[in-house]
Design a protein around this motif. Structure first.
Motif, mmCIF file in Angstrom:
data_model
loop_
_atom_site.group_PDB
_atom_site.id
_atom_site.type_symbol
_atom_site.label_atom_id
_atom_site.label_comp_id
_atom_site.label_asym_id
_atom_site.label_seq_id
_atom_site.Cartn_x
_atom_site.Cartn_y
_atom_site.Cartn_z
ATOM 1 N N PRO A 1 14.238 57.868 11.188
ATOM 2 C CA PRO A 1 14.706 56.808 10.292
ATOM 3 C C PRO A 1 15.069 55.533 11.037
ATOM 4 C CG PRO A 1 16.401 58.493 10.563
ATOM 5 C CD PRO A 1 15.153 59.022 11.209
ATOM 6 N N ASP A 2 15.387 55.657 12.335
ATOM 7 C CA ASP A 2 15.750 54.499 13.154
ATOM 8 C C ASP A 2 14.594 54.065 14.048
ATOM 9 O OD1 ASP A 2 15.836 56.805 14.660
ATOM 10 O OD2 ASP A 2 17.620 56.245 15.793
ATOM 11 N N LEU A 3 13.363 54.206 13.566
ATOM 12 C CA LEU A 3 12.191 53.826 14.360
ATOM 13 C C LEU A 3 12.265 52.387 14.869
ATOM 14 C CD1 LEU A 3 9.392 54.812 15.395
ATOM 15 C CD2 LEU A 3 8.414 53.840 13.315
ATOM 16 N N PRO A 4 12.774 51.395 14.089
ATOM 17 C CA PRO A 4 12.877 50.037 14.642
ATOM 18 C C PRO A 4 13.720 49.967 15.915
ATOM 19 C CG PRO A 4 13.099 49.970 12.254
ATOM 20 C CD PRO A 4 13.118 51.423 12.644
ATOM 21 N N ASP A 5 14.726 50.826 16.035
ATOM 22 C CA ASP A 5 15.532 50.839 17.258
ATOM 23 C C ASP A 5 14.692 51.290 18.453
ATOM 24 O OD1 ASP A 5 17.694 50.040 15.753
ATOM 25 O OD2 ASP A 5 18.505 52.073 15.530
ATOM 26 N N LEU A 6 13.825 52.274 18.228
ATOM 27 C CA LEU A 6 12.935 52.720 19.299
ATOM 28 C C LEU A 6 11.956 51.608 19.666
ATOM 29 C CD1 LEU A 6 11.725 54.760 21.238
ATOM 30 C CD2 LEU A 6 10.512 55.804 19.304
ATOM 31 N N ALA A 7 11.428 50.913 18.657
ATOM 32 C CA ALA A 7 10.515 49.802 18.932
ATOM 33 C C ALA A 7 11.213 48.728 19.764
ATOM 34 C CB ALA A 7 10.002 49.212 17.622
ATOM 35 N N ASP A 8 12.474 48.438 19.437
ATOM 36 C CA ASP A 8 13.237 47.471 20.228
ATOM 37 C C ASP A 8 13.404 47.950 21.669
ATOM 38 O OD1 ASP A 8 13.598 45.692 18.116
ATOM 39 O OD2 ASP A 8 15.540 46.547 17.525
ATOM 40 N N ALA A 9 13.663 49.247 21.828
ATOM 41 C CA ALA A 9 13.869 49.792 23.173
ATOM 42 C C ALA A 9 12.607 49.655 24.020
ATOM 43 C CB ALA A 9 14.300 51.258 23.080
ATOM 44 N N VAL A 10 11.441 49.890 23.416
ATOM 45 C CA VAL A 10 10.176 49.736 24.151
ATOM 46 C C VAL A 10 9.979 48.281 24.553
ATOM 47 C CG1 VAL A 10 7.664 49.920 23.981
ATOM 48 C CG2 VAL A 10 9.107 51.748 23.066
ATOM 49 N N ALA A 11 10.197 47.350 23.614
ATOM 50 C CA ALA A 11 10.028 45.926 23.920
ATOM 51 C C ALA A 11 11.037 45.449 24.963
ATOM 52 C CB ALA A 11 10.155 45.106 22.641
ATOM 53 N N GLU A 12 12.272 45.935 24.882
ATOM 54 C CA GLU A 12 13.310 45.514 25.823
ATOM 55 C C GLU A 12 13.079 46.055 27.233
ATOM 56 O OE1 GLU A 12 16.723 46.972 23.840
ATOM 57 O OE2 GLU A 12 16.722 45.391 22.304
ATOM 58 N N GLU A 13 12.239 47.062 27.353
ATOM 59 C CA GLU A 13 11.939 47.597 28.673
ATOM 60 C C GLU A 13 11.129 46.595 29.494
ATOM 61 O OE1 GLU A 13 11.754 50.610 31.768
ATOM 62 O OE2 GLU A 13 13.100 50.146 30.091
ATOM 63 N N PHE A 14 10.366 45.717 28.818
ATOM 64 C CA PHE A 14 9.499 44.812 29.576
ATOM 65 C C PHE A 14 10.281 43.814 30.428
ATOM 66 C CE2 PHE A 14 6.931 40.910 29.962
ATOM 67 C CZ PHE A 14 5.989 41.409 30.855
ATOM 68 N N PRO A 15 11.283 43.089 29.887
ATOM 69 C CA PRO A 15 12.029 42.190 30.779
ATOM 70 C C PRO A 15 12.729 42.919 31.926
ATOM 71 C CG PRO A 15 13.039 42.273 28.587
ATOM 72 C CD PRO A 15 11.717 42.934 28.486
ATOM 73 N N ALA A 16 13.163 44.156 31.673
ATOM 74 C CA ALA A 16 13.771 44.937 32.754
ATOM 75 C C ALA A 16 12.742 45.248 33.837
ATOM 76 C CB ALA A 16 14.368 46.222 32.187
ATOM 77 N N LEU A 17 11.530 45.620 33.423
ATOM 78 C CA LEU A 17 10.474 45.907 34.391
ATOM 79 C C LEU A 17 10.063 44.644 35.132
ATOM 80 C CD1 LEU A 17 8.361 47.752 35.675
ATOM 81 C CD2 LEU A 17 6.896 47.353 33.669
ATOM 82 N N ARG A 18 9.921 43.543 34.405
ATOM 83 C CA ARG A 18 9.527 42.292 35.048
ATOM 84 C C ARG A 18 10.565 41.872 36.085
ATOM 85 N NH1 ARG A 18 8.712 37.751 30.840
ATOM 86 N NH2 ARG A 18 10.933 38.209 30.584
ATOM 87 N N ALA A 19 11.849 42.008 35.732
ATOM 88 C CA ALA A 19 12.898 41.650 36.680
ATOM 89 C C ALA A 19 12.852 42.537 37.925
ATOM 90 C CB ALA A 19 14.266 41.751 36.010
ATOM 91 N N TYR B 1 6.159 61.137 4.343
ATOM 92 C CA TYR B 1 6.663 59.763 4.323
ATOM 93 C C TYR B 1 6.642 59.187 5.736
ATOM 94 C CZ TYR B 1 8.071 61.421 -0.218
ATOM 95 O OH TYR B 1 8.042 61.963 -1.472
ATOM 96 N N ARG B 2 6.370 57.890 5.832
ATOM 97 C CA ARG B 2 6.166 57.248 7.113
ATOM 98 C C ARG B 2 7.090 56.040 7.300
ATOM 99 N NH1 ARG B 2 4.234 61.413 7.335
ATOM 100 N NH2 ARG B 2 2.040 62.006 7.551
ATOM 101 N N ARG B 3 7.395 55.771 8.556
ATOM 102 C CA ARG B 3 8.039 54.523 8.940
ATOM 103 C C ARG B 3 7.155 53.852 9.974
ATOM 104 N NH1 ARG B 3 13.906 52.753 8.899
ATOM 105 N NH2 ARG B 3 12.601 51.015 8.274
ATOM 106 N N PHE B 4 7.148 52.521 9.928
ATOM 107 C CA PHE B 4 6.308 51.760 10.856
ATOM 108 C C PHE B 4 7.134 50.623 11.436
ATOM 109 C CE2 PHE B 4 3.394 48.148 11.648
ATOM 110 C CZ PHE B 4 2.646 48.724 12.665
ATOM 111 N N ALA B 5 6.875 50.288 12.687
ATOM 112 C CA ALA B 5 7.526 49.145 13.336
ATOM 113 C C ALA B 5 6.551 48.558 14.342
ATOM 114 C CB ALA B 5 8.823 49.563 14.028
ATOM 115 N N HIS B 6 6.555 47.248 14.465
ATOM 116 C CA HIS B 6 5.678 46.611 15.441
ATOM 117 C C HIS B 6 6.453 45.587 16.262
ATOM 118 C CE1 HIS B 6 5.397 43.212 12.561
ATOM 119 N NE2 HIS B 6 5.018 42.496 13.600
ATOM 120 N N ARG B 7 5.997 45.404 17.488
ATOM 121 C CA ARG B 7 6.539 44.407 18.385
ATOM 122 C C ARG B 7 5.367 43.789 19.160
ATOM 123 N NH1 ARG B 7 9.906 45.645 15.362
ATOM 124 N NH2 ARG B 7 12.064 46.365 15.761
#
Length: 502
Positions: free
Chosen positions: A474-492, A273-279
Motif C-alpha cells: 500500500p506504501d509503494l510510493p514510499d518505495l519509489a521515493d527510496a529508489v529515486a533517493e538512492e541516486f544522489p547518495a550514489l552520485r555523492a 488489485y494493483r498500485r503503481f508509482a513512477h519516478r
C-alpha cells in the motif's frame, strides 16, 4: 494466420482471476500551442492511419479445440478501433500521484479474448510538470504479453508515433486485410501435423541443450553454484555427497544469489488489485556515474533498486540478513528474426546487494552479481527457453502451468522481485504537434512475487515504473521515493563526497 509460440501461449495459460499478464506503456506528452489540438481524436486518428504497420493491434486469438495445440492469430474481421481506444481523465489537481493511482486501477483488469489483446487510454487533466509549463496528457497502452515482449514493445511504439512533429500520414494509411476465421477441421488438421513434428523438434533441442550443458561444466560460476547446491544438502544423502569435500573458507567465490529467496512483505500471493508509482532520473547523470565508477547502466539500475529496497525495508524493520534476489529478463533478439511480434526473451537470477552498507559498495557488488548472472546464463541453455516452451503437448503444458501457478502461491518465492532495464528511443517522438516527454514502463506481477521494477530509457530520461500488489504494497510510493533517493547518495559517493547512507 500465425500460430503462437509455446512461450507466447504460456503467458495466456498463467493468467487467472487475480494475475493478468499484460505489459503497458505510459506515455506523457506536452500539449502543443494549437488550440484545435484534442488528444483523444488525435490518438485515435494516429492509430487508424498506422494500423497497417501495427500487426499486434489487429490480430485476434483463435483457440484450438480441447487445447490440442497452441492458439493462432488472425487479422480480426470484426475489428473495432473504438473498442480499444478509450478516454479517461485524472481528478484535480492532476498530479503525477493522481495519474499513478488511475494507472494502478486501469491495469488491474483482464483483457477480453474475443478482441485483439490491447487497450489504449488517453488520459487528460494532468497538471503542468512545473508551474507555468505546458499542459500535459498521458496515453496508457496495455498489450498482452502473449503478443510482444519489452523490446518488441519499444519497436511498436516507434511505429505508433512519429519522429517529427505534424508528420503526414504514411502511405497506404489504414489499409489492411482481415482474415476469415479458420474452420474447426482446419485447426485440428494443423494440430495433428504439429503433433507428429513435435518429437523430432524435441530431439534436436535436447541435443543443443546437451552441448550447452557440457560447456557449462567448465564455467567457474556454474561450478560454484553446483558446489553450493551440494553443500546445502543435509541428512544422510548430504553426508554421502559431501564426503571428502573441502573448501577454503577464505576463497573468493562469485556472489551467487541465495538458493532460497529471503522472505519480504511482497513475496506472498497477490490480489487482483494493483498500485503503481513512477519516478524519473536524468539519463546523462546516470551514465556519468556509471562511467566514473567503471560500471554499466544496468549495474547502476540494480544498485539503485537494491539501495531503495534496503532503505525501505530498514524503515519497516524487515530487512533480511541475506541479499534479496532479482529475476533479470534477458532479450534474445539479434535483429534478424523472421517473426518480430513474438516473445524472444529468457531470464537469469542475480543477487541484489541489499545486505551491503554504502551506495558505492552496493554498486561494486551489483556489478559483480550481474557479471556472474551473465556467466551462468551464457553457460546454461537459457537461450532455448522460447523453443523449449513449445515442446510439450499443449493441453498438458497448460495444466502443468496452472498447477505450478497455484503451487507457487504456497511455496517460497524463487526470487524476490523482477528488475528489468529496457533501452528506448534515443530521439523524441511526436503525436501531431505534441512531444512525448516520458516513456514509463508498467509491467506485470504474479504469485508470489508482488513487485516489479522496470526501467526504460528515452532521450534524456531514465523512467522508472514500479508495479505492486495493492494489498502487499500500500506504501509503494514510499518505495519509489527510496529508489529515486538512492541516486544522489550514489552520485555523492562516486564523486568522493560524504556518504549519505542511512
Amino acid at each position: 494466420m500465425k500460430q503462437l509460440s509455446g512461450l507466447d501461449s504460456a503467458f495466456l495459460d498463467l493468467e487467472d482471476d487475480h494475475q493478468f499478464l499484460h505489459v503497458s506503456q505510459l506515455l506523457i506528452l506536452q500539449r502543443p500551442d494549437d488550440p484545435d489540438f484534442a488528444p483523444y481524436p488525435a490518438w485515435r486518428r494516429q492509430l487508424a492511419d498506422r494500423l497497417h504497420q501495427l500487426e499486434p493491434l489487429r490480430r485476434r486469438l483463435v483457440p484450438v479445440p480441447f487445447g490440442l495445440d497452441h492458439p493462432y492469430w488472425i487479422e480480426d474481421p470484426d475489428f473495432d478501433l473504438d473498442f480499444h481506444v478509450r478516454h479517461s481523465a485524472v481528478p484535480p489537481p492532476g498530479s503525477d500521484d493522481d495519474l499513478d493511482e488511475l494507472v494502478g486501477r486501469l491495469v488491474a483488469a483482464p483483457m477480453d479474448r474475443d478482441h485483439p489483446l490491447w487497450v489504449s487510454h488517453v488520459i487528460e487533466g494532468l497538471a503542468p510538470e512545473e508551474e507555468g509549463g505546458a499542459e500535459r496528457f498521458a496515453i496508457l497502452t496495455m498489450i498482452h504479453h502473449s503478443t510482444i515482449d519489452g523490446a518488441a514493445g519499444a519497436d511498436l511504439l516507434e511505429l505508433m508515433l512519429d519522429d517529427v512533429p505534424d508528420a503526414e500520414p504514411p502511405a497506404h494509411a489504414g489499409q489492411w486485410r482481415a482474415e476469415e476465421p479458420p474452420s474447426t477441421a482446419q485447426v485440428l488438421a494443423r494440430a495433428a501435423a504439429n503433433g507428429v513434428r513435435r518429437p523430432a523438434r524435441g530431439l534436436l533441442l535436447a541435443a543443443r541443450a546437451g552441448q550447452e550443458v557440457a560447456r557449462a561444466s567448465r564455467n567457474p560460476a556454474v561450478i560454484d553454484l553446483a558446489d553450493r547446491v551440494r553443500g546445502s544438502l543435509r541428512g544422510p544423502l548430504g553426508s554421502l555427497l559431501n564426503a571428502g569435500r573441502e573448501r577454503d573458507p577464505d576463497q573468493d567465490v562469485p556472489r551467487l544469489p541465495p538458493l532460497v529467496a529471503p522472505p519480504t512483505p511482497f513475496n506472498r500471493p497477490v490480489s487482483r488489485y494493483r498500485r503503481f508509482a513512477h519516478r524519473a532520473l536524468p539519463l546523462a547523470e546516470v551514465k556519468a556515474v556509471g562511467k566514473h565508477a567503471d560500471a554499466t547502466i544496468n549495474d547502476v539500475v540494480v544498485a539503485l533498486c537494491a539501495g531503495g529496497l534496503r532503505r525501505w525495508l530498514l524503515g519497516r524493520g524487515e530487512l533480511p540478513d541475506a541479499p534479496l534476489t532479482a529475476m533479470i529478463p534477458v532479450s534474445l533478439r539479434e535483429g534478424d528474426e523472421d517473426e518480430v511480434w513474438t516473445n524472444r526473451v529468457s531470464a537469469t537470477v542475480a543477487a541484489l546487494p541489499t545486505d551491503v552498507d554504502g551506495p558505492l559498495a552496493r554498486l561494486h557488488a551489483a556489478h559483480d552479481a550481474l557479471r556472474v548472472a551473465k556467466q551462468v546464463f551464457a553457460a546454461l541453455p537459457g537461450d532455448l527457453t522460447p523453443d523449449a516452451a513449445g515442446l510439450g503437448v499443449p493441453a498438458t503444458v497448460t495444466a502443468v502451468s496452472r498447477a505450478l501457478s497455484r503451487w507457487s502461491s504456497v511455496t517460497p518465492a524463487p526470487f524476490n522481485t523482477v528488475v528489468s532495464n529496457v533501452p528506448g528511443p534515443r530521439e523524441p517522438l511526436w503525436l501531431g504537434g505534441a512531444r512525448m516527454t516520458h516513456y514509463i514502463p508498467v509491467s506485470a506481477i504474479a504469485d508470489p512475487v508482488g513487485l516489479n521494477i522496470t526501467v526504460q530509457s528515452y532521450v534524456d530520461q531514465l523512467d522508472i515504473g514500479l508495479l505492486g500488489c495493492a494489498g502487499l504494497l500500500p506504501d509503494l510510493p514510499d518505495l519509489a521515493d527510496a529508489v529515486a533517493e538512492e541516486f544522489p547518495a550514489l552520485r555523492a559517493a562516486v564523486e568522493g563526497t560524504e556518504d549519505t547512507e542511512e
